[in-house]
Motif scaffolding. Structure first.
Motif, PDB file in Angstrom:
ATOM      1  N   GLU A  48       1.067  -0.961   0.410  1.00 47.50           N
ATOM      2  CA  GLU A  48       0.291  -0.055  -0.132  1.00 47.50           C
ATOM      3  C   GLU A  48       0.581   1.234  -0.155  1.00 47.50           C
ATOM      4  O   GLU A  48       0.254   2.221  -0.684  1.00 47.50           O
ATOM      5  N   LEU A  49       2.152   0.854   0.366  1.00 49.07           N
ATOM      6  CA  LEU A  49       2.945   1.908   0.371  1.00 49.07           C
ATOM      7  C   LEU A  49       4.262   1.205  -0.167  1.00 49.07           C
ATOM      8  O   LEU A  49       4.756   0.666   0.783  1.00 49.07           O
ATOM      9  N   ASP A  50       4.389   2.671  -0.757  1.00 51.12           N
ATOM     10  CA  ASP A  50       5.990   2.514  -1.296  1.00 51.12           C
ATOM     11  C   ASP A  50       7.037   3.166  -0.872  1.00 51.12           C
ATOM     12  O   ASP A  50       7.767   4.298  -1.069  1.00 51.12           O
ATOM     13  N   ALA A  51       7.787   1.953   0.248  1.00 55.78           N
ATOM     14  CA  ALA A  51       9.166   2.775   0.656  1.00 55.78           C
ATOM     15  C   ALA A  51      10.025   2.333   1.222  1.00 55.78           C
ATOM     16  O   ALA A  51       9.583   0.543   1.035  1.00 55.78           O
ATOM     17  N   GLU A  52      10.938   2.689   0.768  1.00 61.10           N
ATOM     18  CA  GLU A  52      11.967   1.911   2.424  1.00 61.10           C
ATOM     19  C   GLU A  52      12.435   1.858   3.954  1.00 61.10           C
ATOM     20  O   GLU A  52      11.920   3.014   3.708  1.00 61.10           O
ATOM     21  N   TYR A  53      11.649   0.518   4.446  1.00 62.29           N
ATOM     22  CA  TYR A  53      10.921   0.207   5.915  1.00 62.29           C
ATOM     23  C   TYR A  53      13.238  -0.134   6.433  1.00 62.29           C
ATOM     24  O   TYR A  53      13.283  -0.814   6.100  1.00 62.29           O
ATOM     25  N   ILE A  54      13.673   0.804   7.244  1.00 65.73           N
ATOM     26  CA  ILE A  54      14.625   0.383   7.834  1.00 65.73           C
ATOM     27  C   ILE A  54      14.373  -0.076   8.949  1.00 65.73           C
ATOM     28  O   ILE A  54      13.845   1.111   9.733  1.00 65.73           O
ATOM     29  N   LYS A  55      14.577  -1.177   9.265  1.00 65.13           N
ATOM     30  CA  LYS A  55      13.960  -1.910  11.046  1.00 65.13           C
ATOM     31  C   LYS A  55      15.701  -1.078  11.537  1.00 65.13           C
ATOM     32  O   LYS A  55      16.170  -2.701  11.698  1.00 65.13           O
ATOM     33  N   VAL A  56      15.640  -0.118  12.127  1.00 62.73           N
ATOM     34  CA  VAL A  56      17.006  -0.308  12.321  1.00 62.73           C
ATOM     35  C   VAL A  56      17.949  -0.159  14.003  1.00 62.73           C
ATOM     36  O   VAL A  56      16.160  -1.403  14.715  1.00 62.73           O
ATOM     37  N   GLU A  57      18.745  -0.463  14.594  1.00 62.38           N
ATOM     38  CA  GLU A  57      18.628  -1.277  15.626  1.00 62.38           C
ATOM     39  C   GLU A  57      18.092  -0.489  17.416  1.00 62.38           C
ATOM     40  O   GLU A  57      19.108  -0.693  18.771  1.00 62.38           O
ATOM     41  N   SER A  58      18.282   0.772  16.200  1.00 63.82           N
ATOM     42  CA  SER A  58      17.939   2.075  17.815  1.00 63.82           C
ATOM     43  C   SER A  58      17.171   3.060  17.337  1.00 63.82           C
ATOM     44  O   SER A  58      17.212   3.451  16.530  1.00 63.82           O
ATOM     45  N   GLU A  59      16.545   4.438  18.085  1.00 62.58           N
ATOM     46  CA  GLU A  59      16.120   5.372  18.179  1.00 62.58           C
ATOM     47  C   GLU A  59      17.428   6.052  17.192  1.00 62.58           C
ATOM     48  O   GLU A  59      17.186   7.777  16.456  1.00 62.58           O
ATOM     49  N   HIS A  60      18.613   5.683  18.198  1.00 58.09           N
ATOM     50  CA  HIS A  60      19.728   6.840  17.889  1.00 58.09           C
ATOM     51  C   HIS A  60      19.718   6.783  16.437  1.00 58.09           C
ATOM     52  O   HIS A  60      20.590   7.879  15.627  1.00 58.09           O
ATOM     53  N   SER A  61      19.915   5.292  15.983  1.00 55.29           N
ATOM     54  CA  SER A  61      19.863   4.965  14.784  1.00 55.29           C
ATOM     55  C   SER A  61      18.944   5.362  13.514  1.00 55.29           C
ATOM     56  O   SER A  61      18.871   5.518  11.613  1.00 55.29           O
ATOM     57  N   ALA A  62      17.655   5.093  14.039  1.00 55.01           N
ATOM     58  CA  ALA A  62      16.592   5.748  13.288  1.00 55.01           C
ATOM     59  C   ALA A  62      16.947   7.446  12.620  1.00 55.01           C
ATOM     60  O   ALA A  62      16.752   7.648  12.056  1.00 55.01           O
ATOM     61  N   MET A  63      16.669   8.297  13.797  1.00 59.16           N
ATOM     62  CA  MET A  63      17.631   9.297  13.530  1.00 59.16           C
ATOM     63  C   MET A  63      18.345   9.839  12.528  1.00 59.16           C
ATOM     64  O   MET A  63      18.579  10.435  11.435  1.00 59.16           O
ATOM     65  N   SER A  64      19.491   8.730  12.591  1.00 60.27           N
ATOM     66  CA  SER A  64      20.654   9.034  11.848  1.00 60.27           C
ATOM     67  C   SER A  64      20.098   8.655  10.167  1.00 60.27           C
ATOM     68  O   SER A  64      20.905   9.013   9.845  1.00 60.27           O
ATOM     69  N   ALA A  65      19.722   6.796  10.510  1.00 59.09           N
ATOM     70  CA  ALA A  65      19.162   7.271   8.655  1.00 59.09           C
ATOM     71  C   ALA A  65      18.662   7.582   8.045  1.00 59.09           C
ATOM     72  O   ALA A  65      18.318   7.874   7.071  1.00 59.09           O
TER      73      ALA A  65
END
Lengths: 386, 295
Positions: A48-65
């Motif tokens: 339904e949504l064409d996106a890359e979903y990065i299952k990061v290992e932390s919120e720090h990496s979520a924001m970095s990504a």
């Protein structure tokens, strides 16, 4: 034309990210945000949504990504809460300093210790000075609408700042309400496709991003962020107006919402879902012939100084409600700001609802009674056990 | 191997004379070429190459923070994929996404972000430039500092003989992630290093190369000895050169006869406190490690 779904606040946020056709999502689960990123994972899994979903290992990496993705020219979304937001702290400054239009949902939740998963505003208030625009919503419809608006604000060439849309944990994140969901094409018309013109990573146009800011240039970059915040006030108002024209919903002037302010000597000032309770109390009191007003602060950053001064020029008793506390000052952040811009007025501050403590109708009435009798600026903790 | 003539790492950076990190960057970009995006961790390399408004980078380059070069690269890689698929942007080219960080930014504070990025399978190459301490902040010990090396936070005193823990084996830890390619390299063997970069970039998925890069300031030797010291690190077996491609281990340079570690240690101030007994101890430790690798 549009569809009405009875959904939670986190689902409303996920629907909004889908409508904005985000390119990259990087997320880590944390209560009470989790159901938002679960929903987005479903959207991606179902096509339904064409996106890359990065299952990061932390919120720090979520924001970095998100920073990496936004710096490459992608429309980016993430969501967090509480400790997760605190873990992002360092990267929040980098996102704003690099002028990246990232949008994030924050499910407001108390900070540890003691660990507490319930609602207050201490998490996002603690990020007040990170250079992010902060919007505090009152209900689930506003959550959806604000996230859509947030992209339009963040990506505006006069702004280019990240935006966090803050909704109260559990009170909104886990409560279902009817939410009108606009058609995707109409949102696409409103937002347009994100085509960054400023610096982004592209081998055909090599640029260096995030270099060493020597003393000779650092201060200027900070000033530019401040100027962008100032310009954002106008942009937020315009986006609110344009949104109202297209979707028939508006939130005050975008920065603040006035409720029954004209006739009232006593005005409550607050942010978030508690404003719904306050409006209810105001309506009840009106029936008894008593006029009380509400000034809802929708954007805490940029802070709507001019609007607040103008709207409160006739108010005599000002009661500011804060779901946060600045230790060592015994006031909440909003209380401190209001006192600083309303120098000759009586501004009382009420610390309410920390860590999910219920704010009852009677508490609002207690506040009104207190502020009307108070002789000078005081701070009162409401609902505290004896 | 042909050395490409193009230089995407511009001359005129602020690195020390004899800086090994600059050599890492130059060789890396020679192989990676124009269609490359670099995510650089905080550290010597970042600081010496980008004092605004100057830059040594002729490819798109980003620095965000110390511990997250791999996480930032994850976002870049994901964005390229999404933009290619949804909007046909960069459709005509393969873009190399390369993260680069020092040993502190990689083996210590950046370890979590690196492990996450590798485990998730992003198509990125991570280069750990290993100068065996925090050189940018004034030579403090990292988990990649070798046994008995003196740094400002692991000084040699009357009770403690410098660093009291062995060097963390980052390449083997990365190999344990089961990624398609890991390797060690040393700037003193440029052809070997460049061949490994080339191979890594031809493989889809996460890749990791740990490259030893002698540091004139931190190790204490004259600038003109950088290459010689790197060579000795390999010739003595202190830093063996190998690669693991799809689980297959291969030594890529085997010294005809390993030189005594004493030759390597004696050239550096960080080891000047070592007694004959200490050197013997290090020799025994290196012998055991080399035996395991078949050197």
């Amino acid at each position: 034309m549009c569809e009405v779904k009875v959904i939670t606040g986190t689902s409303a946020a996920a629907e909004a990210a889908k409508l904005a056709d985000v390119d990259v999502i990087a997320a880590y689960p944390i209560t009470p945000q989790t159901t938002c990123v679960e929903k987005l994972a479903e959207f991606v899994a179902n096509g339904e949504l064409d996106a890359e979903y990065i299952k990061v290992e932390s919120e720090h990496s979520a924001m970095s990504a998100c920073i990496g993705a936004a710096a490459t020219g992608a429309r980016t979304f993430t969501a967090t809460a509480s400790q997760g937001l605190a873990l992002m702290h360092e990267m929040l400054f980098i996102a704003s300093g690099m002028r990246l239009p990232i949008v994030m949902m924050v499910a407001n939740r108390a900070l540890s210790a003691p660990i507490n998963i319930w609602n207050d505003h201490q998490d996002s208030i603690s990020e007040r000075d990170s250079g992010w625009i902060q919007i505090y919503v009152e209900d689930n419809q506003e959550t959806l609408d604000s996230i859509i608006q947030a992209y339009k604000i963040a990506e505006n060439e006069d702004v280019l700042l990240p935006v966090m849309v803050c909704l109260d944990g559990f009170i909104l994140t886990h409560t279902v309400e009817p939410v009108t969901i606009p058609k995707a094409e109409r949102v696409r018309e409103f937002l347009g496709v994100y085509e960054p013109k400023h610096a982004y990573l592209d081998p055909d146009r090599p640029v260096t991003q995030g270099p060493v800011g020597v003393p000779d240039c650092y201060m200027e970059t900070r000033k530019q962020v401040e100027e962008a915040m100032e310009r954002a006030k106008k942009v937020i108002k315009e986006v609110n107006e344009e949104f109202a024209e297209r979707f028939k919903r508006k939130y005050g002037n975008g920065l603040v919402e006035a409720y029954n302010l004209d006739k009232a000597d006593t005005v409550l000032v607050a942010m978030g879902s508690v404003c719904g309770t306050i409006k209810y109390v105001i309506d009840e009191l009106k029936k008894e012939g008593k006029e009380v007003g509400l000034l809802r602060i929708r954007t805490y950053r940029p802070f709507p100084k001019e609007d607040v001064r103008e709207l409160l020029k006739d108010a005599e008793n000002i009661a500011v409600l804060d779901k946060n506390i600045s230790f060592g000052f015994n006031k909440g952040a909003l209380g401190i700001e209001m006192a600083s811009i309303l120098k000759n007025k009586k501004v009382c501050n009420y610390i309410v609802g920390l860590g999910g403590r219920d704010i009852k109708i009677d508490d609002i009435k207690t506040i009104i009674n207190h502020v009307e009798k108070a002789e000078d600026d005081t701070t009162l903790w409401i609902g505290l056990k004896e | 191997m042909q050395f490409p003539r193009e230089e995407y790492f511009a001359p005129g950076h602020r690195g020390c004379a004899g800086c090994g990190a600059a050599i890492v960057a130059r060789l890396l970009l020679k192989v990676a070429g124009k269609n490359t995006i670099i995510s650089n961790a905080t550290g010597c390399l970042e600081v010496m190459t980008t004092p605004y408004p100057e830059t040594s980078w002729r490819v798109p380059w980003i620095h965000t923070a110390f511990e997250n070069a791999a996480a930032t690269a994850s976002g870049i890689e994901a964005a390229i994929k999404a933009l290619k698929r949804k909007r046909g942007k960069h459709a005509d080219k393969k873009i190399n996404v390369i993260a680069i960080g020092g040993d502190g930014g990689t083996a210590d504070i950046g370890f979590q972000a690196l492990s996450g990025a590798m485990e998730r399978g992003h198509d990125i190459l991570y280069i750990m430039y290993d100068n065996e301490a925090y050189m940018n902040t004034g030579i403090q010990r990292s988990s990649s500092t070798p046994f008995m090396a003196a740094t400002t936070t692991s000084p040699a005193g009357s009770k403690i003989r410098g660093e009291d823990r062995p060097k963390k084996d980052m390449t083997m830890i990365m190999a344990a992630h089961g990624i398609p390619y890991v390797a060690t390299a040393c700037i003193s063997y440029p052809e070997d290093f460049m061949r490994k970069i080339k191979k890594a970039l031809s493989i889809e998925g996460p890749k990791f190369i740990q490259v030893l890069q002698p540091c004139t300031t931190g190790w204490g030797y004259p600038p003109e000895k950088t290459i010689e010291i790197g060579r000795l690190a390999v010739e003595t077996g202190i830093f063996p050169l190998y690669e693991i491609e799809n689980g297959e281990f291969r030594i890529t340079y085997k010294p005809a006869k390993r030189k005594p570690v004493r030759e390597y240690l004696k050239m550096q101030k960080r080891y000047r406190h070592l007694t004959d007994e200490d050197i013997e101890r290090i020799q025994r430790y290196i012998d055991e490690k080399c035996k395991l690798l078949g050197l």
